[in-house]
Motif scaffolding. Structure first.
Motif, short mmCIF file in Angstrom:
data_model
loop_
_atom_site.label_atom_id
_atom_site.label_comp_id
_atom_site.label_asym_id
_atom_site.label_seq_id
_atom_site.Cartn_x
_atom_site.Cartn_y
_atom_site.Cartn_z
N THR A 74 52.27 39.62 42.14
CA THR A 74 51.30 40.71 42.24
C THR A 74 49.91 40.21 42.62
N ASN A 75 49.44 39.15 41.96
CA ASN A 75 48.04 38.74 42.15
C ASN A 75 47.87 37.26 42.43
N GLY A 76 48.93 36.59 42.85
CA GLY A 76 48.83 35.17 43.12
C GLY A 76 48.30 34.81 44.49
N ASP A 77 47.53 35.72 45.11
CA ASP A 77 47.00 35.47 46.45
C ASP A 77 45.48 35.53 46.50
N ARG A 110 41.91 42.91 37.11
CA ARG A 110 43.37 43.00 37.12
C ARG A 110 44.02 41.64 37.31
N THR A 111 43.40 40.79 38.12
CA THR A 111 43.93 39.44 38.29
C THR A 111 43.78 38.64 37.00
N GLY A 112 42.64 38.77 36.35
CA GLY A 112 42.46 38.10 35.07
C GLY A 112 43.48 38.56 34.04
N PHE A 113 43.76 39.85 34.06
CA PHE A 113 44.74 40.37 33.10
C PHE A 113 46.14 39.85 33.39
N THR A 114 46.57 39.91 34.67
CA THR A 114 47.93 39.45 34.95
C THR A 114 48.07 37.95 34.75
N LEU A 115 46.96 37.22 34.79
CA LEU A 115 47.01 35.80 34.44
C LEU A 115 47.54 35.61 33.02
N VAL A 116 47.11 36.46 32.10
CA VAL A 116 47.51 36.32 30.69
C VAL A 116 48.60 37.31 30.29
N MET A 117 49.02 38.18 31.21
CA MET A 117 49.99 39.23 30.89
C MET A 117 51.26 38.72 30.21
N PRO A 118 51.88 37.61 30.67
CA PRO A 118 53.09 37.16 29.98
C PRO A 118 52.84 36.77 28.54
N ARG A 119 51.68 36.17 28.25
CA ARG A 119 51.37 35.81 26.86
C ARG A 119 51.01 37.04 26.04
N TRP A 120 50.28 37.96 26.63
CA TRP A 120 49.91 39.20 25.94
C TRP A 120 51.13 40.10 25.73
N ASN A 121 52.10 39.95 26.62
CA ASN A 121 53.39 40.64 26.55
C ASN A 121 53.23 42.16 26.56
N GLY A 122 52.71 42.66 27.68
CA GLY A 122 52.58 44.10 27.82
C GLY A 122 51.91 44.46 29.13
N TRP A 123 51.69 45.77 29.30
CA TRP A 123 50.99 46.25 30.49
C TRP A 123 49.99 47.33 30.10
N THR A 124 48.83 47.32 30.76
CA THR A 124 47.85 48.38 30.66
C THR A 124 47.14 48.50 32.00
N SER A 125 46.67 49.69 32.32
CA SER A 125 45.84 49.87 33.52
C SER A 125 44.39 50.10 33.15
N GLU A 152 35.76 31.51 27.07
CA GLU A 152 34.61 31.00 27.81
C GLU A 152 34.30 31.85 29.05
N ARG A 153 35.24 32.65 29.49
CA ARG A 153 35.04 33.52 30.65
C ARG A 153 35.09 35.01 30.26
N ALA A 154 35.20 35.28 28.98
CA ALA A 154 35.42 36.65 28.52
C ALA A 154 34.29 37.59 28.92
N GLU A 155 33.04 37.15 28.76
CA GLU A 155 31.92 38.05 29.06
C GLU A 155 31.86 38.40 30.53
N GLN A 156 32.25 37.46 31.40
CA GLN A 156 32.26 37.75 32.83
C GLN A 156 33.25 38.86 33.16
N LEU A 157 34.43 38.80 32.55
CA LEU A 157 35.42 39.83 32.85
C LEU A 157 35.05 41.16 32.19
N ARG A 158 34.47 41.11 31.01
CA ARG A 158 34.01 42.36 30.39
C ARG A 158 32.96 43.04 31.26
N ALA A 159 32.04 42.25 31.80
CA ALA A 159 31.01 42.82 32.68
C ALA A 159 31.63 43.38 33.94
#
Length: 273
Positions: free
Chosen positions: A156-159, A194-209, A224-231
């Motif tokens: 999905t987002n490996g490009d 969305r790319t950041g989320f799918t990076l961790v999706m297998p560990r989080w074990n779920g889906w959200t939009s 260490e990158r959390a605030e960047q993605l929240r922004a």
């Protein structure tokens, strides 16, 4: 299946549940959906295989005057330039007629492309899990069930590394105004979240939009990158045209995310286009 997994968009077998339905379309947007459906039939007739809604409208979270209408169109044959022009004209007409929406976004493919093997874990997954049937046969019946695993993440987002040079070109070509940059900020913010989320999706074990939930899930594993993605999640909903944001995406967050994604999941298989 544990309670927390079910609440994360998975069914009892651990597969991603299809989000959205026509029943969830907010009342204010129902005339828009009806008009789009009728015009799709007028534009493509028997060449139309199926059509779908996706995004906030079928999820029931659309905001009047702020949300766009998103459509996926499947034709029985490969789309032509006149087909693409008809799609553009349809979107412009619906957007002009209905102030409830802020634009129409349309994806146009052939049935064969959507059901092709290379697209099984990309466009196929998108159709089966994120799109709501509007017209014609539901092609999801020909697709597998999907789990939030590394294969899905990669395809999905490996490009992202391939996309960043194009993003830089779009930024350089944009007019030097807040109005011109705002759509770029919105688009790139959403893509990176969305790319950041799918990076961790297998560990989080779920889906959200939900962009906010996506950013929070990512931050659990990359504080260490959390605030960047929240922004970025905030800007995905309420963008402004600050050029510094765009440059931070293509010079810092984007390259880091592309490298980490390739390390964890690998690179998306090449596509013809």
């Amino acid at each position: 299946m544990a309670e927390n997994a079910t609440s994360r968009g998975l069914d009892a077998q651990g597969c991603i549940e299809r989000e959205g339905s026509l029943a969830r379309v907010p009342h204010a947007f129902r005339p828009v959906v009806a008009a789009a459906r009728d015009r799709l039939l007028e534009a493509f007739g028997a060449r139309l295989d199926s059509a779908y809604l996706y995004g906030s409208v079928p999820r029931g979270t659309a905001r009047v005057g702020r949300s766009d209408l998103d459509l996926l169109i499947a034709l029985r044959e490969e789309p032509t330039d006149p087909d693409r022009e008809a799609t553009r004209a349809l979107g412009e007409a619906v957007d002009k007629e209905f102030p409830q929406i802020d634009g129409v976004g349309t994806l146009l493919y052939s049935r064969a492309r959507l059901l092709s093997e290379p697209e099984t874990y990309d466009l196929g997954w998108f159709l089966a899990c994120l799109c709501t049937p509007l017209l014609g046969e539901d092609l999801a019946e020909y697709l597998p069930r999907y789990r939030p695993d590394s294969l899905l993440a990669r395809e999905t987002n490996g490009d992202l590394a391939l996309l960043l040079p194009r993003w830089r070109q779009r930024i350089a070509a944009a007019e030097d105004t807040d109005e011109a940059r705002r759509p770029l900020v919105r688009f790139m913010s959403r893509h990176l979240v969305r790319t950041g989320f799918t990076l961790v999706m297998p560990r989080w074990n779920g889906w959200t939009s939900d962009l906010t939930e996506m950013a929070e899930a990512f931050g659990t594993y990359y504080p260490e990158r959390a605030e960047q993605l929240r922004a970025a999640a905030v800007l995905g909903y309420e963008p402004h045209g600050d050029p510094a944001v765009l440059h931070s995406y293509v010079d810092d967050l984007g390259p880091w995310l592309a490298e980490e994604y390739a390390r964890v999941h690998g690179i998306k298989a090449p596509r013809p286009d």
